[in-house]
Design a protein around this motif. Structure first.
Motif, PDB file in Angstrom:
ATOM      1  N   ILE A  26      -1.963   0.570  -4.218  1.00  0.00           N
ATOM      2  CA  ILE A  26      -2.176   0.199  -5.617  1.00  0.00           C
ATOM      3  C   ILE A  26      -3.230  -0.905  -5.693  1.00  0.00           C
ATOM      4  O   ILE A  26      -3.247  -1.810  -4.869  1.00  0.00           O
ATOM      5  CB  ILE A  26      -0.845  -0.224  -6.297  1.00  0.00           C
ATOM      6  CG1 ILE A  26      -1.040  -0.466  -7.800  1.00  0.00           C
ATOM      7  CG2 ILE A  26      -0.207  -1.435  -5.625  1.00  0.00           C
ATOM      8  CD1 ILE A  26       0.268  -0.576  -8.588  1.00  0.00           C
ATOM      9  N   ALA A  27      -4.139  -0.784  -6.673  1.00  0.00           N
ATOM     10  CA  ALA A  27      -5.130  -1.850  -6.884  1.00  0.00           C
ATOM     11  C   ALA A  27      -4.987  -2.306  -8.339  1.00  0.00           C
ATOM     12  O   ALA A  27      -4.145  -3.136  -8.647  1.00  0.00           O
ATOM     13  CB  ALA A  27      -6.524  -1.348  -6.554  1.00  0.00           C
ATOM     14  N   GLY A  28      -5.766  -1.701  -9.259  1.00  0.00           N
ATOM     15  CA  GLY A  28      -5.623  -2.087 -10.664  1.00  0.00           C
ATOM     16  C   GLY A  28      -4.244  -1.700 -11.201  1.00  0.00           C
ATOM     17  O   GLY A  28      -3.618  -2.445 -11.946  1.00  0.00           O
ATOM     18  N   GLY A  29      -3.805  -0.531 -10.844  1.00  0.00           N
ATOM     19  CA  GLY A  29      -2.460  -0.085 -11.241  1.00  0.00           C
ATOM     20  C   GLY A  29      -2.439   0.832 -12.448  1.00  0.00           C
ATOM     21  O   GLY A  29      -1.382   1.361 -12.808  1.00  0.00           O
ATOM     22  N   THR A  30      -3.594   1.089 -13.069  1.00  0.00           N
ATOM     23  CA  THR A  30      -3.583   1.816 -14.335  1.00  0.00           C
ATOM     24  C   THR A  30      -3.091   3.260 -14.187  1.00  0.00           C
ATOM     25  O   THR A  30      -2.611   3.846 -15.154  1.00  0.00           O
ATOM     26  CB  THR A  30      -4.973   1.811 -15.004  1.00  0.00           C
ATOM     27  OG1 THR A  30      -5.919   2.336 -14.077  1.00  0.00           O
ATOM     28  CG2 THR A  30      -5.382   0.400 -15.384  1.00  0.00           C
ATOM     29  N   LYS A  49      -4.943  -5.494  -3.939  1.00  0.00           N
ATOM     30  CA  LYS A  49      -5.792  -6.226  -4.880  1.00  0.00           C
ATOM     31  C   LYS A  49      -6.354  -7.529  -4.309  1.00  0.00           C
ATOM     32  O   LYS A  49      -7.425  -7.973  -4.695  1.00  0.00           O
ATOM     33  CB  LYS A  49      -4.983  -6.537  -6.137  1.00  0.00           C
ATOM     34  CG  LYS A  49      -5.868  -6.903  -7.304  1.00  0.00           C
ATOM     35  CD  LYS A  49      -5.247  -6.452  -8.578  1.00  0.00           C
ATOM     36  CE  LYS A  49      -6.006  -6.904  -9.779  1.00  0.00           C
ATOM     37  NZ  LYS A  49      -5.119  -6.893 -10.937  1.00  0.00           N
ATOM     38  N   THR A 103      -9.054  -3.794 -15.762  1.00  0.00           N
ATOM     39  CA  THR A 103      -8.080  -3.698 -14.677  1.00  0.00           C
ATOM     40  C   THR A 103      -8.445  -2.625 -13.660  1.00  0.00           C
ATOM     41  O   THR A 103      -8.326  -2.836 -12.459  1.00  0.00           O
ATOM     42  CB  THR A 103      -6.678  -3.340 -15.239  1.00  0.00           C
ATOM     43  OG1 THR A 103      -6.507  -3.946 -16.513  1.00  0.00           O
ATOM     44  CG2 THR A 103      -5.596  -3.800 -14.311  1.00  0.00           C
TER      45      THR A 103
END
Lengths: 289, 157
Positions: A26-30, A49, A103
């Motif tokens: 997961i990075a931005g999570g969008t 992140k 994000t």
């Protein structure tokens, strides 16, 4: 659900090696947060992140190296992206809402490997490459061979995309990204078409043509047959019509809640025609003969 | 798995734990009992949950609560100064830009973030700033009126 916040790429890779298919990066999570809420929780979440060195945009000779954690809005605000890679800028500018652009990361948009990923058709026509990290070493992979199907890429379950290397298009070339969606920018594209034309010295013929199609095949694709048909020729009305129809036949869309496959093919035809016409005029200063 | 979150919300240091799968919106509403940010689509499409994260408007429903660690967050609860409403809040009342009210906190946060960037927004900047917010009562014209009024008020301050 187990949770990791690795501090280095190597640490992240060893977590992925250990947890394999049950791990989700997961990075931005969008996208991933929506999966967690509406589909299922992964066995293990790896939040990358805070990995260092992946948020830079750097010029490297005649290419731009973009860290995988650069957000879409950072891309949109970067003057080098706007000046040197306008087709990528257009996709970033049309990408969802400001909240999401603040994000969502470029790396996330790529690794999600959704055929409709907004930046993907532009990255294909720019002939961009990804720098991939695996526990047994690094690898550079062009995005033309990176995607393997919806949600699938050569990263598999154990690799990480760390950087995106985007060569500047040839001087004199012009490009455009056209997106068809119901609710303007906010909506996921039914069809996205990126076109890049490089004229010859006399601006009489298309020395090079690149056409990228999004949301109309299991992966984003280049319309290679259409490109071959056009290469080396001037853009005439007959050729334009033929090329647009060929691009539509090169697509293999599905029917879903956004549109039917048949409608998507029509849109590919229309956007390819429009994209070629616009870029031809911009690159040569000539009308379609 | 539980994570400890040390963050700053509306200028106040906050420390609490939450499960790693918790969204920032759930953390605000359920852990901290701050109900101003609204849960609506829960997919990052409607903007009702918008908060300001390190100066930027984001959808708190698709942001991990764990990412609030070390960040500064401003929510709708942080705008008024005691009983005195923030100019953006007051402008929404003065122009009648509130109907059912559910989208309003998200809108006000998006507009505050816009007016923090510029007090003279162009029509295009206004449209961009709130394109990620949906008003299901469709009272968009009054919302745009409110943004113009708030911008004027802030210019005069």
């Amino acid at each position: 659900m187990e949770y990791f916040e690795p501090k280095t790429v190597n640490e992240a890779l060893s977590v992925l090696a250990e947890h394999g298919a049950e791990a989700k990066v997961i990075a931005g999570g969008t996208d991933v947060m929506v999966d967690i809420k509406y589909k299922e929780e992964p066995g293990c979440l790896v939040n990358i992140k805070k990995l260092p060195g992946m948020t830079r945009i750097q010029e490297n000779g005649s290419s731009l190296r973009i860290g995988a954690l650069v957000t879409i809005h950072e891309l949109e605000l970067n003057p080098l992206v706007r000046e040197k890679l306008p087709v990528l800028w257009e996709a970033a500018h049309q990408f969802a809402s400001l909240q999401i652009r603040n994000t969502a990361t470029l790396g996330g948009n790529i690794c999600r490997a959704s055929p409709s990923g907004e930046t993907l058709a532009p990255l294909l026509v720019l002939e961009a490459k990804g720098r991939l990290a695996f526990s047994d070493g690094e690898k550079t992979e062009p995005f033309t061979s990176f995607f393997q199907g919806p949600g699938k890429s050569v990263l598999g379950t154990k690799g990480l995309l760390t950087e995106i290397d985007v060569p500047y298009p040839p001087s004199g070339s012009k490009s455009v990204y056209l997106k068809h969606a119901v609710r303007g920018a906010m909506d996921i594209a039914m069809v996205g078409v990126a076109v890049l034309i490089t004229p010859d010295g006399g601006k009489n013929n298309m020395q090079d043509v690149r056409i990228g199609l999004g949301a109309v095949a299991p992966t984003p694709v280049r319309a290679t047959k259409t490109e071959a048909l056009l290469r080396g020729k001037p853009l005439t009305a007959t050729l334009l019509k033929e090329a647009a129809a060929l691009a539509a036949s090169e697509s293999s869309p599905i029917s879903d809640q956004r549109s039917s496959a048949e409608y998507r093919r029509w849109i590919v035809e229309a956007l390819t025609r429009r994209g070629l016409e616009q870029t031809w005029k911009a690159a040569t200063g000539k009308e379609v003969a | 798995m539980s994570v400890t979150i040390n963050t700053k919300i509306n200028g106040r240091a906050v420390s609490a734990s939450a499960d790693a799968s918790t969204s920032l919106l759930e953390f605000l509403r359920d852990t901290l009992e701050m109900k101003g940010s609204k849960l609506c689509c829960n997919t990052g499409e409607c903007g009702a949950c918008t908060v300001i994260y390190n100066g930027k408007p984001i959808n708190s429903c698709v942001t991990m609560a764990a990412d609030a660690n070390g960040a500064e967050i401003i929510t709708i609860e942080g705008l008024a100064d005691g009983d005195k409403l923030h100019p953006v809040q007051q402008a929404f009342i003065d122009t009648g830009a509130v109907q059912c009210g559910y989208c309003t906190p998200g809108y006000i946060i998006s507009v505050k973030a816009l007016l923090d960037r510029t007090t003279k927004p162009t029509a295009e900047e206004i449209e961009e700033a709130v394109s990620g917010n949906i008003c299901r009562c469709t009272g968009y014209n009054k919302i745009v009126d409110a943004i113009h009024l708030a911008a004027q008020k802030l210019q005069l301050r």
